[in-house]
Motif scaffolding. Structure first.
Motif, PDB file in Angstrom:
ATOM      1  N   ILE A   1      28.891  70.576 111.833  1.00 31.66           N
ATOM      2  CA  ILE A   1      28.500  71.965 112.617  1.00 31.66           C
ATOM      3  C   ILE A   1      29.027  71.698 113.963  1.00 31.66           C
TER       4      ILE A   1
ATOM      5  N   ILE B   1      25.199  65.976 106.792  1.00 33.17           N
ATOM      6  CA  ILE B   1      25.719  67.092 107.680  1.00 33.17           C
ATOM      7  C   ILE B   1      25.216  66.392 109.171  1.00 33.17           C
TER       8      ILE B   1
ATOM      9  N   CYS C   1      25.598  67.365 113.426  1.00 31.84           N
ATOM     10  CA  CYS C   1      25.356  68.442 114.164  1.00 31.84           C
ATOM     11  C   CYS C   1      25.193  67.572 115.591  1.00 31.84           C
TER      12      CYS C   1
ATOM     13  N   THR D   1      23.015  71.651 119.558  1.00 28.39           N
ATOM     14  CA  THR D   1      21.704  72.099 119.520  1.00 28.39           C
ATOM     15  C   THR D   1      21.379  72.905 120.653  1.00 28.39           C
TER      16      THR D   1
ATOM     17  N   LEU E   1      18.634  77.059 112.501  1.00 34.04           N
ATOM     18  CA  LEU E   1      19.667  76.101 112.432  1.00 34.04           C
ATOM     19  C   LEU E   1      19.091  74.846 111.567  1.00 34.04           C
TER      20      LEU E   1
ATOM     21  N   LYS F   1      18.321  75.849 107.763  1.00 37.55           N
ATOM     22  CA  LYS F   1      19.588  75.969 106.942  1.00 37.55           C
ATOM     23  C   LYS F   1      19.887  74.640 106.578  1.00 37.55           C
ATOM     24  N   ILE F   2      20.211  73.603 107.712  1.00 36.84           N
ATOM     25  CA  ILE F   2      20.624  72.319 107.386  1.00 36.84           C
ATOM     26  C   ILE F   2      19.725  71.796 105.923  1.00 36.84           C
ATOM     27  N   TRP F   3      18.573  71.688 106.326  1.00 32.97           N
ATOM     28  CA  TRP F   3      17.686  70.971 105.286  1.00 32.97           C
ATOM     29  C   TRP F   3      17.940  71.721 104.046  1.00 32.97           C
TER      30      TRP F   3
ATOM     31  N   LEU G   1      21.314  70.591 102.246  1.00 29.59           N
ATOM     32  CA  LEU G   1      21.234  69.101 101.990  1.00 29.59           C
ATOM     33  C   LEU G   1      20.908  68.938 100.681  1.00 29.59           C
TER      34      LEU G   1
ATOM     35  N   PHE H   1      21.059  64.071 107.721  1.00 30.64           N
ATOM     36  CA  PHE H   1      21.182  65.050 108.609  1.00 30.64           C
ATOM     37  C   PHE H   1      21.383  63.987 109.997  1.00 30.64           C
TER      38      PHE H   1
ATOM     39  N   MET I   1      21.937  64.050 114.202  1.00 37.78           N
ATOM     40  CA  MET I   1      21.948  64.936 115.029  1.00 37.78           C
ATOM     41  C   MET I   1      22.036  64.339 116.474  1.00 37.78           C
TER      42      MET I   1
END
Length: 338
Positions: free
Chosen positions: A121, A233, A235, A239, A254, A257-259, A262, A268, A270
């Motif tokens: 992302i 994912i 990111c 953020t 954000l 939606k990522i959760w 997956l 994830f 970050m």
């Protein structure tokens, strides 16, 4: 005849009404005057000068005006604003000249990517996306970015990388045919990452054109990815820009939606920017300035939100393994498991 008390009261009321009308009329006139004054302030200085001076400009004045316009144009170009963090040549200053690899790659685990479907992302010009595919052998990786120009850059980098990869393969075959011991068979072709380029040292079994793809999307608002599911994912340094442009609600969207995108057990990764970074960029637009004043969920609470509110099971801090980052980019990197 003297007026009765009722008549006197009626006259008094009429006089009061007249006074109120005159007062409102005066206030309206003042208000209109303010509006006109503000509109006049918006009139360009050049236009005012033309209205107040009927003299025909001399050749020297015309030259001075043209020079001023050129200087103004140059100034605008040098002050380009990137309200979404969509910087041009981002990796040019993210990666120092004494390294040929993004330092963040060193802390990422191969098992999170090899044979996995991945999403990046805020991929910018796609350099990190391509390197992850190349180093870890993803089954697929999609890079999304809000800026169509950065997506064009990413496609350009991918095409260039594939050409370099194919050229390296051809050179390797030629060298192998000339040298029985294969001394030249592992030849690798590279260019400087600090100039926004990519390094082609991929095994020939990986066809990046079939693995890496890029797509313009506003991840917070789009519904185009709702049916997709990913094993990993990323990111990275995104953020803050979501937070400044869409506030606390956008940040929660954000994370949620990522959760949702997956797979169970998915990862994830970050890299949140610190609050100080928000302060430095809060004035890039009126929207960011307004949202900055309203933000409640500061970055030091992200971990708590992701674990306690969003539903991630565990978190691993990868920061200790990070080294060689350019000044200002030595940020925390966290890996959450669904």
């Amino acid at each position: 005849m003297k007026p009765t008390s009722c008549e006197r009261m009626g006259r008094d009321n009429d006089q009061k009404k007249d006074k109120k009308k005159r007062k409102r009329s005066h206030e309206n006139e003042k208000s209109v005057e303010k509006v006109v004054a503000n509109e006049e302030k918006k009139v360009p200085t050049q236009q005012k000068q033309q209205q107040g001076n009927e003299k025909v400009p001399t050749q020297q004045q015309n030259q001075n005006q043209l020079q001023g316009n050129c200087n103004q144009s140059k100034k605008k170009k040098s002050q380009e604003v990137y309200p979404f963090g969509n910087y041009r040549n981002y990796y040019g200053y993210r990666i120092s000249n004494d390294t040929d690899e993004d330092p963040r790659l060193k802390v990422l685990k191969k098992e999170w990517f090899v044979g996995k479907d991945c999403l990046d992302i805020g991929c910018n010009s796609g350099i990190m996306t391509i390197h992850i595919a190349k180093k870890f052998g993803c089954r697929s990786i999609l890079g999304v970015d809000i800026d169509s120009s950065r997506i064009e850059d990413a496609h350009w980098h991918l095409r260039k990388f594939v050409r370099m990869q194919n050229s390296a393969k051809s050179s390797e075959k030629e060298s192998s045919s000339k040298s029985a011991d294969g001394a030249h068979g592992s030849m690798e072709q590279s260019t400087s990452l600090s100039n926004g380029e990519v390094k082609a040292d991929i095994p020939e079994t990986i066809d990046l054109s079939q693995i890496v793809s890029f797509q313009k999307e506003n991840f917070v608002l789009t519904r185009n990815l709702d049916e997709n599911r990913y094993d990993t994912i990323l990111c990275l340094s995104v953020t803050k820009w979501v937070h400044l442009n869409w506030g606390d609600d956008g940040l929660i969207t954000l994370f949620s939606k990522i959760w949702r995108l997956l797979q169970p057990g998915g990862i994830f990764i970050m890299e949140p920017q610190p609050w100080k970074s928000y302060e430095n960029n809060r004035r890039v637009s009126e929207t960011t300035a307004m949202n900055y004043r309203k933000i409640v969920l500061r970055p030091d609470r992200f971990q708590e939100i992701l674990l306690d509110k969003i539903g991630f099971r565990t978190v691993e801090d990868l920061t200790s393994g990070l080294s060689g980052a350019s000044k200002g980019f030595d940020r925390q990197i966290l890996a959450f498991q669904k």
